[in-house]
Write a protein that holds these residues in place. Structure first.
Motif, PDB file in Angstrom:
ATOM      1  N   ILE A 237       0.829  -1.201   0.000  1.00  0.00           N
ATOM      2  CA  ILE A 237       0.000   0.000   0.000  1.00  0.00           C
ATOM      3  C   ILE A 237       0.866   1.255   0.000  1.00  0.00           C
ATOM      4  N   ARG A 238       1.930   1.228   0.777  1.00  0.00           N
ATOM      5  CA  ARG A 238       2.821   2.389   0.849  1.00  0.00           C
ATOM      6  C   ARG A 238       3.437   2.699  -0.520  1.00  0.00           C
ATOM      7  N   GLU A 239       3.822   1.662  -1.274  1.00  0.00           N
ATOM      8  CA  GLU A 239       4.374   1.912  -2.604  1.00  0.00           C
ATOM      9  C   GLU A 239       3.351   2.604  -3.496  1.00  0.00           C
ATOM     10  N   TYR A 240       2.129   2.109  -3.488  1.00  0.00           N
ATOM     11  CA  TYR A 240       1.085   2.763  -4.276  1.00  0.00           C
ATOM     12  C   TYR A 240       0.913   4.215  -3.853  1.00  0.00           C
ATOM     13  N   SER A 241       0.807   4.440  -2.553  1.00  0.00           N
ATOM     14  CA  SER A 241       0.541   5.783  -2.044  1.00  0.00           C
ATOM     15  C   SER A 241       1.661   6.755  -2.400  1.00  0.00           C
ATOM     16  N   LEU A 242       2.907   6.319  -2.263  1.00  0.00           N
ATOM     17  CA  LEU A 242       4.034   7.195  -2.587  1.00  0.00           C
ATOM     18  C   LEU A 242       4.081   7.516  -4.075  1.00  0.00           C
ATOM     19  N   ARG A 243       3.732   6.559  -4.917  1.00  0.00           N
ATOM     20  CA  ARG A 243       3.765   6.802  -6.362  1.00  0.00           C
ATOM     21  C   ARG A 243       2.661   7.762  -6.784  1.00  0.00           C
ATOM     22  N   TRP A 244       1.470   7.590  -6.244  1.00  0.00           N
ATOM     23  CA  TRP A 244       0.336   8.405  -6.676  1.00  0.00           C
ATOM     24  C   TRP A 244       0.271   9.758  -5.981  1.00  0.00           C
ATOM     25  N   GLY A 245       0.800   9.848  -4.767  1.00  0.00           N
ATOM     26  CA  GLY A 245       0.814  11.126  -4.063  1.00  0.00           C
ATOM     27  C   GLY A 245      -0.570  11.736  -3.948  1.00  0.00           C
TER      28      GLY A 245
END
Length: 340
Positions: A176-184
């Motif tokens: 989830i953190r990877e998704y969140s950091l990429r999408w901002g």
């Protein structure tokens, strides 16, 4: 003062309240709630995702008058409409079941450019029809898995799994953190399904817990809204102090105002501090069927929800191209005209 004792502050939900209503799209490899393994291949999935016309999809959503769109990243099949290196490293499918194209990012950009926000849906557990993913992620409860939505024969117990599925939770938070950091800030919210075993898994002092779960989702956008779904509950409840709005899942019974001495809290903007929100489907079930309500009901119930400063999300079927059938578009346009 450690991070567990720093007071938690919920995100500002004014934009969400002001949006009044939005649409939910179950864009999945199979269908919502499927209990058997998908026969789709990774190549099939990528061809399907590559064929989506994001501009047309966004224009159609905007044309309904919806203030936001909530879209599934994936669900039970283990096929996801956005790449994720962390997930791929954990699970090891070759080829990956995460699409090569980042449909979430593209849809977010297309909608944001038109003044509409994007929110995302993800289960709180491994994909229940993908045995490899369940075992690799160590989402193998040493207790009866049926309350989590898993079949008892869908996995073999992984070594070292504790009662809270702590190792799984840490891996899932990393995904989830990877998704969140990429999408901002392109993604404005998260709706996490299946948080049914909260007392075992999340409602505890030590991490992983609800707080670390929410923190992972907000890694790329601290102002992002988070909801944890406890399942169908009427009246609508707030499942955690670490969610910003209520998941609000309902199906055949819709919450209404009642006298407080009848055991129901009065409807208002907040439920124990979380923005009041209701989610249901316009079709016969999540993501499929024909309209089950009259326009008058859809308009009236949405207006009633808004009158209490609540937010209403209506799930609408969509095809492989991501587009909604005309009968539902017509109903949503009627809703736009009927909600003042």
């Amino acid at each position: 003062m450690n991070k567990q004792t720093v007071p938690w502050q919920r995100a500002n939900t004014d934009w969400f309240r002001n949006a009044k209503w939005g649409v939910c799209l179950h864009y999945l490899a199979d269908f919502a709630g499927q209990k058997t393994e998908s026969e789709l291949t990774a190549d099939d999935w990528n061809r399907r995702i590559d064929a989506v016309d994001v501009g047309q999809m966004a224009s159609q959503i905007v044309g309904t008058g919806a203030g936001y769109c909530l879209i599934t990243i994936g669900q039970n099949s283990g096929y996801y409409l956005s790449p994720n290196k962390t997930y791929e490293a954990c699970v090891g499918h070759r080829p990956s079941r995460c699409s090569k194209r980042d449909l979430v990012a593209e849809l977010a950009d297309a909608l944001n450019a038109r003044g509409v926000r994007l929110m995302t849906y993800l289960p709180s557990s491994a994909p229940s029809n993908d045995r490899r993913a369940i075992e690799a992620l160590k989402c193998t409860p040493p207790w009866d898995p049926r309350p989590l939505g898993f079949r008892p024969d869908s996995f073999s117990l992984a070594q070292g799994v504790d009662d809270a599925l702590s190792e799984f939770q840490r891996q899932w938070e990393a995904v989830i953190r990877e998704y969140s950091l990429r999408w901002g800030t392109r993604v404005s919210g998260w709706w996490f399904d299946g948080c049914y075993c909260a007392d075992r898994m999340y409602r505890r002092e030590q991490e992983p817990n609800f707080r670390s779960f929410a923190t992972a989702a907000k890694a790329g956008n601290p102002g992002s809204l988070v909801a944890f779904n406890p399942g169908v509950r009427v009246p609508v409840v707030s499942h955690s102090e670490y969610e910003d709005y209520t998941a609000g899942e309902v199906d055949s019974a819709f919450p209404v105002s009642m006298e407080i001495n009848a055991g129901y809290p009065p409807l208002g903007r907040y439920v124990n501090g979380a923005q009041y929100h209701v989610l249901s489907f316009l079709g016969s079930f999540w993501g499929k069927g024909t309209p089950r309500f009259s326009d008058a009901f859809v308009i009236g119930y949405t207006r009633d929800c808004n009158a209490h400063e609540g937010v209403m999300t209506w799930d609408v079927p969509c095809g492989r191209d991501g587009l909604m059938p005309s009968v539902f578009r017509r109903q949503l346009v009627a809703l736009e005209k009927g909600v003042v």
